[in-house]
Design a protein around this motif. Structure first.
Motif, PDB file in Angstrom:
ATOM      1  N   GLU A  34      78.454  42.081 -29.969  1.00 45.72           N
ATOM      2  CA  GLU A  34      79.139  40.732 -29.029  1.00 45.72           C
ATOM      3  C   GLU A  34      78.129  39.649 -27.816  1.00 45.72           C
ATOM      4  O   GLU A  34      77.686  39.651 -27.758  1.00 45.72           O
ATOM      5  CB  GLU A  34      80.553  40.923 -27.816  1.00 45.72           C
ATOM      6  CG  GLU A  34      81.588  41.361 -28.065  1.00 45.72           C
ATOM      7  CD  GLU A  34      82.676  42.180 -27.516  1.00 45.72           C
ATOM      8  OE1 GLU A  34      82.542  41.809 -25.877  1.00 45.72           O
ATOM      9  OE2 GLU A  34      83.944  42.540 -27.864  1.00 45.72           O
ATOM     10  N   LEU A  35      76.894  41.112 -27.670  1.00 44.84           N
ATOM     11  CA  LEU A  35      75.852  40.362 -27.088  1.00 44.84           C
ATOM     12  C   LEU A  35      74.664  40.166 -27.912  1.00 44.84           C
ATOM     13  O   LEU A  35      74.043  38.696 -27.700  1.00 44.84           O
ATOM     14  CB  LEU A  35      75.291  41.973 -26.981  1.00 44.84           C
ATOM     15  CG  LEU A  35      75.575  42.447 -25.124  1.00 44.84           C
ATOM     16  CD1 LEU A  35      74.676  43.831 -24.783  1.00 44.84           C
ATOM     17  CD2 LEU A  35      75.298  41.762 -24.597  1.00 44.84           C
ATOM     18  N   GLY A  36      74.899  40.728 -29.002  1.00 45.00           N
ATOM     19  CA  GLY A  36      73.888  39.719 -30.433  1.00 45.00           C
ATOM     20  C   GLY A  36      74.912  38.441 -30.435  1.00 45.00           C
ATOM     21  O   GLY A  36      74.118  37.319 -30.675  1.00 45.00           O
ATOM     22  N   GLN A  37      75.658  38.284 -30.177  1.00 45.83           N
ATOM     23  CA  GLN A  37      76.460  36.760 -30.549  1.00 45.83           C
ATOM     24  C   GLN A  37      76.413  35.733 -29.734  1.00 45.83           C
ATOM     25  O   GLN A  37      76.411  34.688 -29.363  1.00 45.83           O
ATOM     26  CB  GLN A  37      78.251  36.505 -30.793  1.00 45.83           C
ATOM     27  CG  GLN A  37      78.772  37.495 -31.932  1.00 45.83           C
ATOM     28  CD  GLN A  37      79.326  37.946 -31.929  1.00 45.83           C
ATOM     29  OE1 GLN A  37      80.918  38.133 -30.727  1.00 45.83           O
ATOM     30  NE2 GLN A  37      80.433  38.870 -32.985  1.00 45.83           N
ATOM     31  N   ARG A  38      75.365  36.361 -28.251  1.00 45.26           N
ATOM     32  CA  ARG A  38      75.262  35.756 -27.703  1.00 45.26           C
ATOM     33  C   ARG A  38      73.788  35.451 -27.476  1.00 45.26           C
ATOM     34  O   ARG A  38      73.002  35.500 -26.398  1.00 45.26           O
ATOM     35  CB  ARG A  38      75.201  36.003 -26.050  1.00 45.26           C
ATOM     36  CG  ARG A  38      77.114  36.451 -25.679  1.00 45.26           C
ATOM     37  CD  ARG A  38      77.546  37.272 -24.004  1.00 45.26           C
ATOM     38  NE  ARG A  38      78.756  37.761 -24.419  1.00 45.26           N
ATOM     39  CZ  ARG A  38      79.814  36.008 -23.322  1.00 45.26           C
ATOM     40  NH1 ARG A  38      79.005  35.370 -23.088  1.00 45.26           N
ATOM     41  NH2 ARG A  38      80.795  36.848 -23.022  1.00 45.26           N
ATOM     42  N   ARG A  79      66.949  50.395 -42.664  1.00 47.24           N
ATOM     43  CA  ARG A  79      67.559  48.990 -41.945  1.00 47.24           C
ATOM     44  C   ARG A  79      67.342  48.456 -40.931  1.00 47.24           C
ATOM     45  O   ARG A  79      66.790  47.022 -41.148  1.00 47.24           O
ATOM     46  CB  ARG A  79      69.504  49.524 -41.468  1.00 47.24           C
ATOM     47  CG  ARG A  79      70.221  49.572 -43.498  1.00 47.24           C
ATOM     48  CD  ARG A  79      71.210  49.394 -43.178  1.00 47.24           C
ATOM     49  NE  ARG A  79      72.032  48.339 -43.335  1.00 47.24           N
ATOM     50  CZ  ARG A  79      72.661  48.157 -42.780  1.00 47.24           C
ATOM     51  NH1 ARG A  79      73.825  49.036 -42.682  1.00 47.24           N
ATOM     52  NH2 ARG A  79      72.821  46.277 -42.351  1.00 47.24           N
ATOM     53  N   VAL A  80      66.991  49.381 -39.763  1.00 41.44           N
ATOM     54  CA  VAL A  80      66.096  48.773 -38.642  1.00 41.44           C
ATOM     55  C   VAL A  80      64.775  48.282 -38.937  1.00 41.44           C
ATOM     56  O   VAL A  80      64.896  47.164 -38.019  1.00 41.44           O
ATOM     57  CB  VAL A  80      66.503  50.061 -37.416  1.00 41.44           C
ATOM     58  CG1 VAL A  80      65.788  49.105 -36.309  1.00 41.44           C
ATOM     59  CG2 VAL A  80      67.221  50.136 -36.989  1.00 41.44           C
ATOM     60  N   ALA A  81      64.018  48.608 -39.602  1.00 45.95           N
ATOM     61  CA  ALA A  81      62.897  48.295 -39.804  1.00 45.95           C
ATOM     62  C   ALA A  81      63.146  47.275 -40.615  1.00 45.95           C
ATOM     63  O   ALA A  81      62.000  45.733 -40.503  1.00 45.95           O
ATOM     64  CB  ALA A  81      61.827  49.719 -40.365  1.00 45.95           C
ATOM     65  N   ALA A  82      63.899  46.837 -41.198  1.00 45.32           N
ATOM     66  CA  ALA A  82      63.936  46.222 -42.389  1.00 45.32           C
ATOM     67  C   ALA A  82      64.628  44.248 -41.969  1.00 45.32           C
ATOM     68  O   ALA A  82      64.117  43.675 -41.982  1.00 45.32           O
ATOM     69  CB  ALA A  82      65.364  46.327 -43.442  1.00 45.32           C
ATOM     70  N   ALA A 122      75.476  54.252 -32.914  1.00 47.19           N
ATOM     71  CA  ALA A 122      76.335  53.002 -32.643  1.00 47.19           C
ATOM     72  C   ALA A 122      75.996  51.275 -32.696  1.00 47.19           C
ATOM     73  O   ALA A 122      76.386  50.636 -32.274  1.00 47.19           O
ATOM     74  CB  ALA A 122      77.889  53.279 -31.518  1.00 47.19           C
ATOM     75  N   ALA A 123      74.940  51.572 -31.358  1.00 44.90           N
ATOM     76  CA  ALA A 123      74.723  50.082 -30.381  1.00 44.90           C
ATOM     77  C   ALA A 123      73.091  49.784 -32.047  1.00 44.90           C
ATOM     78  O   ALA A 123      73.970  48.234 -32.037  1.00 44.90           O
ATOM     79  CB  ALA A 123      73.797  50.576 -29.544  1.00 44.90           C
ATOM     80  N   HIS A 124      73.037  50.328 -32.639  1.00 47.91           N
ATOM     81  CA  HIS A 124      71.918  49.619 -33.820  1.00 47.91           C
ATOM     82  C   HIS A 124      72.980  49.619 -34.421  1.00 47.91           C
ATOM     83  O   HIS A 124      72.441  48.001 -34.626  1.00 47.91           O
ATOM     84  CB  HIS A 124      70.884  50.582 -33.546  1.00 47.91           C
ATOM     85  CG  HIS A 124      70.079  51.342 -33.055  1.00 47.91           C
ATOM     86  ND1 HIS A 124      69.468  50.415 -32.217  1.00 47.91           N
ATOM     87  CD2 HIS A 124      69.517  52.457 -32.433  1.00 47.91           C
ATOM     88  CE1 HIS A 124      68.704  50.676 -31.896  1.00 47.91           C
ATOM     89  NE2 HIS A 124      68.487  52.394 -31.655  1.00 47.91           N
ATOM     90  N   GLN A 125      74.331  49.873 -35.115  1.00 48.42           N
ATOM     91  CA  GLN A 125      75.276  49.622 -35.923  1.00 48.42           C
ATOM     92  C   GLN A 125      75.549  48.670 -35.763  1.00 48.42           C
ATOM     93  O   GLN A 125      75.797  47.390 -36.326  1.00 48.42           O
ATOM     94  CB  GLN A 125      75.602  50.653 -36.252  1.00 48.42           C
ATOM     95  CG  GLN A 125      74.820  51.782 -37.153  1.00 48.42           C
ATOM     96  CD  GLN A 125      76.091  53.262 -37.228  1.00 48.42           C
ATOM     97  OE1 GLN A 125      77.419  53.515 -35.680  1.00 48.42           O
ATOM     98  NE2 GLN A 125      75.762  53.928 -37.973  1.00 48.42           N
ATOM     99  N   GLY A 126      76.199  47.534 -34.164  1.00 49.30           N
ATOM    100  CA  GLY A 126      76.630  47.060 -33.557  1.00 49.30           C
ATOM    101  C   GLY A 126      75.729  45.611 -33.360  1.00 49.30           C
ATOM    102  O   GLY A 126      76.662  44.760 -34.195  1.00 49.30           O
ATOM    103  N   ALA A 127      74.365  45.946 -33.481  1.00 51.03           N
ATOM    104  CA  ALA A 127      73.293  44.839 -33.290  1.00 51.03           C
ATOM    105  C   ALA A 127      72.877  44.351 -34.194  1.00 51.03           C
ATOM    106  O   ALA A 127      72.369  43.853 -34.058  1.00 51.03           O
ATOM    107  CB  ALA A 127      72.709  44.991 -32.554  1.00 51.03           C
ATOM    108  N   LEU A 128      72.915  44.891 -35.821  1.00 54.38           N
ATOM    109  CA  LEU A 128      71.790  45.046 -37.016  1.00 54.38           C
ATOM    110  C   LEU A 128      72.096  44.105 -37.687  1.00 54.38           C
ATOM    111  O   LEU A 128      70.885  42.705 -37.782  1.00 54.38           O
ATOM    112  CB  LEU A 128      72.626  46.097 -38.106  1.00 54.38           C
ATOM    113  CG  LEU A 128      71.472  47.005 -37.878  1.00 54.38           C
ATOM    114  CD1 LEU A 128      72.173  48.250 -39.634  1.00 54.38           C
ATOM    115  CD2 LEU A 128      70.098  46.940 -38.741  1.00 54.38           C
TER     116      LEU A 128
END
Length: 363
Positions: A134-138, A185-188, A153-159
């Motif tokens: 939801e933060l990413g959507q903002r 995945r984070v690096a990419a 979990a935080a990284h997965q939600g914001a990828l």
């Protein structure tokens, strides 16, 4: 990069030299103007307080590091570069150089740190993942430390929208091993940051340094689950010391993983329950995030110190931490002279710097 190739080389030599930390690095640049001049001055500065001969990092080692970083697909980010995060640059002990993989533009956007327990509950992980999404959507980037549990979990939600992972080892080190795919995945798709030189395996002593970067990058830190005296609470404390928002999600007092969050709230952290509340709290810092890193701490060393001043400062120091401001007050000396003596002692390996502008003699 904003600096010349020769200056990049000299800056790397300086920060990789023995006893040169983030604060002493910036003091040396302020005092001598260039990294090249600072490198020439290192042996004399250490010798002034009885230190052993200090030898700067060798050119061959720096050549090998640069070549190796290129081979593993990494890049350098220096503190004077335009893409260096503005809020991180405000820290007195901001990293002079970072290595990274991925989208460096994420570092200049407003972001929130989300940290918590490694042995997190299923409910805690779900909450972290949903809030991060939801933060990413903002249009808020989520930053964490790629650890097990809440971090992952935080990284997965914001990828999908943007996430930054700060790791404790070199940019090529993976920890924990089961996060190899997530780190790739984070690096990419996001941004992977490291302060330690490439090739460095993560050690326990590296994690507090990583935590200060997580807190310093972010407009605010959210703790989802944490036991008392955990690394997550250290990150929250560092965020508070940096003048950032400290937020916590409350939990049941029957669950030990909620006690750290409940403790933070009791001590003044803001209770939050969703992404909207978090976004509202960090909004005032948005302009500072988007500004250039011009508000970096200013180090002014115009006054050299003599033997009398060195002795006076040395007598005030002990194996217990003392605030630098207190040393200035008790000595009656100008701050510039006190800082120069402390710099000399640090380069000689006789001084350790702690959080909150505190120093102590090494054992």
């Amino acid at each position: 990069m904003a600096v010349s190739d020769i200056d990049i080389f000299d800056r790397l030599r300086l920060i990789r030299s023995p006893n040169v930390g983030p604060i002493s690095y910036r003091q040396l640049i302020a005092r001598f103007g260039t990294a090249s001049a600072a490198l020439e001055a290192l042996p004399d500065l250490a010798a002034r307080v009885g230190g052993r001969k200090l030898t700067a990092a060798g050119p061959e080692a720096i050549h090998r590091e640069i070549e190796y970083l290129a081979r593993v697909g990494g890049h350098y980010l220096f503190i004077n570069d335009a893409d260096y995060p503005a809020l991180l640059g405000e820290l007195e002990n901001a990293p002079p150089v970072l290595t990274y993989k991925g989208n460096i533009a994420l570092a200049t956007q407003i972001n929130v740190a989300m940290v918590g327990a490694r042995n997190a509950s299923a409910a805690g992980c779900r909450m972290a993942r949903n809030i991060a999404q939801e933060l990413g959507q903002r249009d808020i980037v989520v930053t964490s430390g790629l650890a097990r549990g809440i971090d992952a979990a935080a990284h997965q939600g914001a990828l999908a929208t943007g996430t930054i992972a700060v790791i404790a080892g070199g940019i090529d080190a993976v920890y924990p091993p089961e996060h190899t795919e997530l780190q790739e995945r984070v690096a990419a798709e996001g941004l992977l940051l490291a302060e330690m030189p490439p090739g460095t395996e993560p050690r326990a002593r590296h994690f507090p340094y990583r935590n200060r970067i997580i807190a310093g990058l972010s407009a605010g830190t959210v703790v989802v689950e944490a036991i008392p005296k955990s690394g997550s609470l250290i990150t929250a404390r560092l965020a508070g010391e940096a003048g950032r928002e400290v937020m916590a999600i409350p939990g049941s007092p029957l669950d030990p993983r909620s006690r750290g969050c409940n403790q933070l709230i009791r001590e003044g952290a803001t209770l939050v329950q969703d992404a909207g509340e978090i976004a509202e709290l960090i909004a005032p810092l948005d302009q500072r995030v988007r500004s250039k890193p011009s508000a970096q701490p200013h180090f002014d060393f115009i006054a050299e110190a003599g033997d009398g001043e060195r002795n006076a400062i040395f007598e005030l120091l002990s194996p217990n931490f003392a605030a630098v401001d207190e040393l200035v007050r008790l000595s009656g000396m100008p701050s510039a002279q006190v800082q120069m003596v402390l710099l000399e002692l640090e380069l000689a390996g006789r001084l350790e710097r702690g959080a909150g502008a505190r120093v102590r003699l090494t054992a």
